[in-house]
Scaffold this motif. Structure first.
Motif, short mmCIF file in Angstrom:
data_model
loop_
_atom_site.label_atom_id
_atom_site.label_comp_id
_atom_site.label_asym_id
_atom_site.label_seq_id
_atom_site.Cartn_x
_atom_site.Cartn_y
_atom_site.Cartn_z
N VAL A 31 0.84 -1.19 0.00
CA VAL A 31 0.00 0.00 0.00
C VAL A 31 0.88 1.24 0.00
O VAL A 31 1.82 1.36 0.80
CB VAL A 31 -0.94 0.01 1.23
CG1 VAL A 31 -1.76 1.30 1.27
CG2 VAL A 31 -1.85 -1.21 1.21
N ASP A 32 0.56 2.16 -0.90
CA ASP A 32 1.14 3.50 -0.92
C ASP A 32 0.03 4.45 -0.51
O ASP A 32 -1.09 4.35 -1.02
CB ASP A 32 1.61 3.88 -2.32
CG ASP A 32 2.58 2.88 -2.93
OD1 ASP A 32 3.32 2.24 -2.18
OD2 ASP A 32 2.58 2.76 -4.18
N ILE A 33 0.33 5.35 0.42
CA ILE A 33 -0.70 6.30 0.85
C ILE A 33 -0.10 7.70 0.92
O ILE A 33 1.00 7.90 1.42
CB ILE A 33 -1.31 5.87 2.21
CG1 ILE A 33 -2.48 6.79 2.58
CG2 ILE A 33 -0.27 5.81 3.30
CD1 ILE A 33 -3.33 6.27 3.74
N THR A 34 -0.86 8.65 0.40
CA THR A 34 -0.53 10.06 0.54
C THR A 34 -1.62 10.67 1.41
O THR A 34 -2.80 10.53 1.10
CB THR A 34 -0.47 10.77 -0.83
OG1 THR A 34 0.54 10.13 -1.61
CG2 THR A 34 -0.15 12.25 -0.67
N MET A 35 -1.20 11.30 2.50
CA MET A 35 -2.13 11.87 3.48
C MET A 35 -2.02 13.39 3.43
O MET A 35 -0.94 13.95 3.62
CB MET A 35 -1.78 11.35 4.87
CG MET A 35 -1.90 9.84 4.96
SD MET A 35 -1.11 9.13 6.43
CE MET A 35 0.61 9.13 5.92
N PHE A 36 -3.13 14.04 3.15
CA PHE A 36 -3.17 15.49 3.02
C PHE A 36 -3.59 16.10 4.34
O PHE A 36 -4.68 15.82 4.85
CB PHE A 36 -4.14 15.90 1.91
CG PHE A 36 -3.72 15.39 0.56
CD1 PHE A 36 -2.89 16.16 -0.25
CD2 PHE A 36 -4.13 14.15 0.09
CE1 PHE A 36 -2.48 15.69 -1.50
CE2 PHE A 36 -3.74 13.67 -1.14
CZ PHE A 36 -2.91 14.45 -1.94
#
Length: 138
Positions: free
Chosen positions: A47-52
């Motif tokens: 899993v790759d996650i970008t959290m804003f």
């Protein structure tokens, strides 16, 4: 948490300028797939996650309490990937996104679930789904 139109000041276009934390390649063995063999033997998922999130206060105070602890996010991802068996990686992606948005002070997440050992009869490098979800409670 229900996903619907955002009431925040951001639009999807504005996220290109937002602060973000990116966590790449969180891997665990899961038992997800339509085939019974996938549910019995398991396979790796990444899993790759970008959290804003606005981390200006964290940067100015140098205090992890004012940001999202990415180690805790990684644990949540592992918990969900190794949890209950699902048929679709689309459902897995949705479950991860919703759980992360519920547990952490984020404006939005974009995440990709990779299933590099999917049972496909032709040569391939990866199968992945990517979703974007906003936190409308913030």
């Amino acid at each position: 948490m229900h996903v619907h139109e955002s009431s925040s000041d951001f639009t999807r276009r504005d996220y290109s300028r937002a602060d973000r934390i990116t966590l790449t390649g969180v891997g665990s063995v899961g038992y997800h797939g339509v085939l019974n063999t996938e549910k019995q033997t398991g396979q790796p998922f990444f899993v790759d996650i970008t959290m804003f999130t606005d981390f200006a206060q964290a940067a100015s105070t140098d205090d992890v309490a004012h940001t999202v602890n990415y180690a805790e996010v990684a644990e949540v991802i592992r918990e969900i990937v190794t949890g209950d068996s699902l048929d679709l990686i689309e459902t897995l992606a949705e479950n991860i996104a919703q759980t992360v948005l519920e547990r952490f002070p984020l404006d939005a997440v974009e995440l990709t679930v990779h299933k590099p050992n999917a049972p496909i009869e032709v040569t391939f490098a990866d199968v992945a789904v990517t979703i974007f979800r906003e936190n409308h409670a913030r």
